[in-house]
Enzyme design. Structure first.
Site, PDB file in Angstrom:
ATOM      1  N   TYR A 191     -49.117  56.541  12.213  1.00 48.71           N
ATOM      2  CA  TYR A 191     -49.372  55.566  11.150  1.00 48.71           C
ATOM      3  C   TYR A 191     -48.107  54.819  10.754  1.00 48.71           C
ATOM      4  O   TYR A 191     -48.040  53.583  10.827  1.00 48.71           O
ATOM      5  CB  TYR A 191     -49.990  56.278   9.936  1.00 48.71           C
ATOM      6  CG  TYR A 191     -50.021  55.462   8.675  1.00 48.71           C
ATOM      7  CD1 TYR A 191     -50.611  54.201   8.647  1.00 48.71           C
ATOM      8  CD2 TYR A 191     -49.467  55.953   7.483  1.00 48.71           C
ATOM      9  CE1 TYR A 191     -50.640  53.443   7.476  1.00 48.71           C
ATOM     10  CE2 TYR A 191     -49.505  55.207   6.315  1.00 48.71           C
ATOM     11  CZ  TYR A 191     -50.082  53.954   6.315  1.00 48.71           C
ATOM     12  OH  TYR A 191     -50.113  53.208   5.156  1.00 48.71           O
ATOM     13  N   LYS A 202     -46.941  50.895  11.587  1.00 55.49           N
ATOM     14  CA  LYS A 202     -46.723  49.999  10.445  1.00 55.49           C
ATOM     15  C   LYS A 202     -45.310  49.411  10.484  1.00 55.49           C
ATOM     16  O   LYS A 202     -45.112  48.231  10.172  1.00 55.49           O
ATOM     17  CB  LYS A 202     -46.953  50.735   9.125  1.00 55.49           C
ATOM     18  CG  LYS A 202     -48.403  51.078   8.822  1.00 55.49           C
ATOM     19  CD  LYS A 202     -49.269  49.847   8.617  1.00 55.49           C
ATOM     20  CE  LYS A 202     -49.060  49.219   7.260  1.00 55.49           C
ATOM     21  NZ  LYS A 202     -49.996  48.070   7.033  1.00 55.49           N
TER      22      LYS A 202
END
Length: 513
Positions: A257, A261
């Site tokens: 994640y 990002k």
């Protein structure tokens, strides 16, 4: 042309705004604006949409990008997952029978997919209409699963952000690109973490750079190889999840994640051109503090799973440093920072990239020990009622200061007895197969969660929010009401918020959604 009913609604709205001149500055700014919002069914985006409509009925249009099979289903998702939620209660009560007309005149549900070029907008007429009107893009679309499939995470968090930027740059009136990231793109850094931008190809290892476009090719080759060998869907999913974690750790990030990002931020910074770019990096987003009403939340988020499972009596221990700061920020404070940043940076002459930590750890820290004491106190006073109508008794949650001690406990207390059950199941002709599979799944999940959350339950960083403090100063100079648009984490009373707002809201809204 506006209908007679709409004109009357707008007149009434203007009267309300004239009665409260402090809002006039931001309300005037929003008047006539057209905004594209991606990830519109997400928790943060919903609160943002509600705030805009509550502030300024005269906003020109909100285009909401939704993933569905066609625009009809997009409209249905808008109704089912956004407009009909309890969050819109204040607006619904205010406008009564006119509410549906308000929504239909100002909000446009658009079927699309940010992982596709041109955002998957197949209707060329609608696409051109959007390009002619849109002035602000708010990209809040993301997959937040720590161990998401690498192809999906790259497609949404990295190249999805890139696709939205490219679409925004083609809009005739575009004046601002606002991107929602996460403060935890910092990885496992310690000490005071500044609001610094990433440079293209930067890694947290510091020993090498990463070519993001080559990384995409590497992912595609891995996926193609699995498909070539005829791997079943379940095996492909498992392998691509493991591959994402492997690539993240290789480059210095703890999970897929935050890695994807961070790469998304790099692409935006590199290719934004002369478009003003604002990156909002919130920490752990929690329920509303004040607006539109206290305690609204959707789903069980991050640290909330610990609160719920503790209240149910299912969580008695966990690996964590009690002195770790659990950086929590109410969702309405994040939205307030977004709206004020839009006002301040819109059509900025000195084109730049501005990053804001919307966080609490630097100026109003809440430790895991503090949080543990608060939810222990809550469930002592308000015990969970189980399916049999009985009150669940809870003790103080035990923290293991070393993760390996917790894993050793799991091995001794659960894994070894499970192996005995496995042998008994074989000897008894699969008599205990269902019990064994259920227990094995739960134990493996507990161990996996402990490993995934370890970077955060032992986190030793604090997010400096100097840029956000400066935004407050500028907002005050511009006459923006910082009570209505409060994003000052120092104003949060943690005991009041957790005991009377967040935990009750979580139990009332979160676990039911």
């Amino acid at each position: 042309m506006p209908t007679r009913e709409m004109k009357e609604m707008i007149r009434e709205n203007d009267e309300h705004q004239n009665q409260d001149m402090e809002l006039d500055n931001v309300a005037k700014f929003l008047q006539g604006k057209t905004i594209l919002v991606t990830g519109a069914t997400g928790f943060l985006a919903k609160v943002f949409i509600e705030k805009i409509l509550r502030l300024q009925l005269n906003v020109n249009k909100l285009y909401l990008l939704l993933r569905t099979s066609n625009d009809k289903f997009a409209t249905q998702r808008l109704e089912d997952e956004i407009i009909s939620t309890e969050l819109f209660r204040i607006l619904r009560d205010k406008w009564g029978s006119k509410f549906d007309a308000l929504i239909s005149s100002k909000v446009v549900a658009v079927e699309g997919d940010i992982s596709s070029e041109n955002l998957g907008l197949e209707d060329s007429k609608l696409r051109e209409e959007m390009r002619k009107e849109i002035e602000i893009v708010v990209n809040s679309a993301a997959t937040t699963c720590f161990n998401e499939r690498y192809d999906i995470a790259l497609g949404i968090n990295t190249f999805g952000a890139f696709n939205v930027l490219n679409f925004g740059k083609k809009c005739d009136k575009i004046k601002l690109f606002l991107h929602i990231s996460t403060a935890y793109v910092c990885g496992e850094k310690t000490g005071i973490i500044l609001e610094k931008r990433f440079y293209m190809g930067e890694t947290l290892k510091g020993t090498h750079n990463i070519n993001i476009f080559e990384e995409k090719i590497t992912m595609e080759q891995q996926l193609a190889q699995l498909q070539y060998h005829g791997a079943p869907d379940k095996a492909i999913t498992s392998s691509m999840k493991e591959f994402g974690l492997e690539r993240a750790k290789l480059n210095g990030w703890p999970n897929t994640y935050v890695f994807t990002k961070a790469m998304g931020e790099m692409l935006l910074g590199q290719f934004k051109g002369d478009l003003p770019l604002v990156i909002i990096r919130p920490t752990m987003i929690a329920s509303t503090y004040k607006q539109p009403f206290p305690g609204w939340i959707e789903g069980v988020r991050t640290f909330d799973s610990f609160i719920v499972n503790y209240g149910k009596g299912k969580l008695t221990c966990f690996p964590a440093n009690p002195n770790t700061i659990i950086d929590v920020i109410p969702v309405d404070m994040v939205v307030n920072a977004m709206v004020v940043a839009m006002k301040v940076h819109y059509a900025e002459r000195h084109v730049c990239e501005t990053i804001y930590h919307v966080s609490s750890s630097f100026r109003n820290p809440l430790t895991l020990s503090d949080l543990r004491n608060l939810f222990h106190c809550y469930f002592i006073k308000n015990p969970w009622i189980d399916v049999n109508g009985l009150r669940v008794k809870v003790g103080q949650l035990t923290f293991f200061s070393k993760a390996n001690r917790y894993l050793l406990l799991m091995q001794m207390k659960y894994v070894l007895p499970l192996k005995v059950l496995y042998l008994a199941n074989i000897l008894c002709c699969q008599r205990f197969k269902k019990i064994y599979k259920n227990l094995n799944r739960k134990i493996n999940l507990a161990i996996q969660l402990a490993k995934l959350y370890e970077p955060y339950t032992f986190f030793l960083g604090s997010f400096n929010d100097g840029n956000l403090v400066e935004l407050q100063r500028v907002a005050e100079e511009q006459g923006i009401d910082l009570v209505e648009f409060n994003f000052d984490s120092e104003s949060i009373e943690w005991e009041e918020y957790m005991m009377n707002i967040h935990i009750p809201g979580l139990l009332n809204y979160g676990i039911k959604s």
